[in-house]
Design a protein around this motif. Structure first.
Motif, mmCIF file in Angstrom:
data_model
loop_
_atom_site.group_PDB
_atom_site.id
_atom_site.type_symbol
_atom_site.label_atom_id
_atom_site.label_comp_id
_atom_site.label_asym_id
_atom_site.label_seq_id
_atom_site.Cartn_x
_atom_site.Cartn_y
_atom_site.Cartn_z
ATOM 1 N N GLN A 242 0.884 -1.155 0.000
ATOM 2 C CA GLN A 242 0.000 0.000 0.000
ATOM 3 C C GLN A 242 0.928 1.213 0.000
ATOM 4 N N ILE A 243 0.925 1.967 -1.089
ATOM 5 C CA ILE A 243 1.895 3.079 -1.170
ATOM 6 C C ILE A 243 1.198 4.433 -1.168
ATOM 7 N N GLU A 244 1.963 5.426 -0.769
ATOM 8 C CA GLU A 244 1.484 6.805 -0.888
ATOM 9 C C GLU A 244 2.343 7.474 -1.937
ATOM 10 N N TYR A 245 1.735 8.268 -2.800
ATOM 11 C CA TYR A 245 2.517 8.951 -3.826
ATOM 12 C C TYR A 245 1.992 10.361 -4.063
ATOM 13 N N LYS B 252 -1.417 14.356 -2.580
ATOM 14 C CA LYS B 252 -1.052 13.030 -2.091
ATOM 15 C C LYS B 252 -2.161 12.015 -2.377
ATOM 16 N N SER C 103 -3.067 7.509 -2.446
ATOM 17 C CA SER C 103 -2.572 6.207 -1.983
ATOM 18 C C SER C 103 -3.248 5.096 -2.763
ATOM 19 N N ASN D 296 -2.770 0.467 -3.851
ATOM 20 C CA ASN D 296 -2.000 -0.765 -3.737
ATOM 21 C C ASN D 296 -1.198 -0.956 -5.031
ATOM 22 N N GLU E 270 -6.802 1.483 -6.652
ATOM 23 C CA GLU E 270 -7.361 2.323 -5.595
ATOM 24 C C GLU E 270 -8.882 2.224 -5.665
ATOM 25 N N CYS F 69 6.185 8.201 -1.719
ATOM 26 C CA CYS F 69 6.630 8.613 -0.385
ATOM 27 C C CYS F 69 7.381 7.430 0.233
ATOM 28 N N SER G 42 6.093 5.187 3.114
ATOM 29 C CA SER G 42 5.022 4.217 2.876
ATOM 30 C C SER G 42 5.583 2.857 2.443
#
Ligand code: BTN
Length: 256
Positions: free
Chosen positions: A208-211, A217, A219, A221, A235, A250, A253
Motif C-alpha cells: 500500500q503506497i502513498e505517492y 497526495k 494512496s 496498492n 485504488e 513517499c 510508505s
C-alpha cells in the motif's frame, strides 16, 4: 569499432572503450558532449562529480568513494529510455549480489536499495531525433554509494542514503563496474527477459503506497509494473497507470 551483435555477444562487454576522469560536473553531460564526435559506445567514469544530476532536476551528491559512470549507447538504441533504466536497475542489483553477496532491491523506477537505504540512482537521458522519430543515442548514468563519503552523507540525504561497503578500493570499483557492464549488456544486447526479475526485486509491488502527483497526495496498492515500466496502482477497485516522470513515491510508505 562497430561490431555486429553476434560478435558482441561472444566478447566480454567490460572491454568497452572507457574514459576515466578525476573530476567532472556530470558524467552524463560529458557523455552527451562526446556523442557529437564519438560514434561508438563508450563509458565515462569519474572519481567525483561537482554537479551530479538526478531525476526531475534533482542534485545527485557525488563525493569521492562512489562510482559515477555514464554509458553512451549509440547502437540498437531502445525506443524508450525508461526501458534502459529498468534493464540497468536489474543489472546493478545483480552485480551487487555477484560481487558483494548482498541482496539488492529496486525501488520503482530507478533506485537500488540495500537494507532499506538507497545505494544507487540511475538516470537515462535520450537524444530524440524528431525527423527520424527515434533516439540518436542514449546516455545511461549510474551513481553508486560504494563507501560512506569521508565526511559522511550530507544532512539532507543521511536518513535515506546508504553505502555498499565500509571501505572501497580501486580493485573493488573496477570489479563492480565490469560486473554492471556485463550484466547490463547481457540483458540489452542478449535480449534476455528481465521484467520478472525487476518485479521480484521490487520493494514497492504488493504494498500500500502513498505517492505525490501534481502536489497532491494519493494512496493505492501497487499491483503490477507494465512492460514499458509504468507502475499500476489499484485504488478503490480502480486501476491507475503511473508514469515515473509524473509521480514521487513517499519513501515512508514502502518501509512499512
Ligand atoms: C537519481 O537518483 O535520481 C538518479 C541519479 C543518477 C546519478 C548518476 S551519477 C552518474 C551520472 N551522472 C549524473 O550527473 N547523473 C548520473
Amino acid at each position: 569499432m562497430n561490431l555486429p551483435i553476434s560478435e558482441r555477444e561472444v566478447k566480454m562487454f567490460s572491454d568497452i572503450k572507457r574514459v576515466y576522469l578525476d573530476e567532472i560536473d556530470s558524467t552524463n553531460d560529458y557523455a552527451k558532449k562526446l556523442a557529437q564526435s564519438e560514434k561508438s559506445d563508450i563509458l565515462v567514469i569519474a572519481e567525483k562529480q561537482t554537479a551530479g544530476k538526478g531525476r526531475k532536476g534533482r542534485t545527485f551528491i557525488s563525493p569521492e568513494g562512489g562510482i559515477y559512470m555514464s554509458l553512451l549507447l549509440h547502437q540498437n538504441v531502445i525506443s524508450d529510455p525508461t526501458k534502459i533504466t529498468v534493464m540497468a536497475s536489474v543489472a546493478v542489483a545483480r552485480a551487487i549480489e555477484k560481487v558483494l553477496g548482498i541482496n539488492a532491491q529496486i525501488k520503482w523506477v530507478n533506485d537500488i536499495y540495500v537494507n532499506g537505504k538507497k545505494v544507487c540512482g540511475i538516470l537515462t537521458e535520450g537524444a530524440y531525433n524528431s525527423q527520424k522519430k527515434s533516439f540518436d543515442y542514449a546516455v545511461l548514468g549510474i551513481g553508486i554509494n560504494l563507501s560512506v563519503p569521508k565526511n559522511g552523507f550530507s544532512e539532507d540525504i543521511k536518513d535515506i542514503a546508504g553505502a555498499l561497503t565500509d571501505k572501497s578500493s580501486r580493485q573493488l570499483k573496477e570489479q563492480m563496474i565490469n560486473s554492471i557492464l556485463d550484466c547490463f549488456f547481457d540483458i540489452y544486447y542478449g535480449k534476455k527477459e528481465y521484467m520478472s526479475e525487476y518485479k521480484s526485486r521490487s520493494n514497492v509491488l504488493g504494498k500500500q503506497i502513498e505517492y505525490i502527483k501534481n502536489n497532491e497526495k494519493f494512496s493505492g496498492n501497487a499491483v503490477d509494473i507494465s512492460e514499458s515500466g509504468e507502475l499500476i496502482v489499484e485504488e478503490n477497485g480502480e486501476k491507475k497507470i503511473l508514469n515515473s516522470g509524473e509521480i514521487k513515491i513517499c519513501i515512508e510508505s514502502i518501509k512499512k
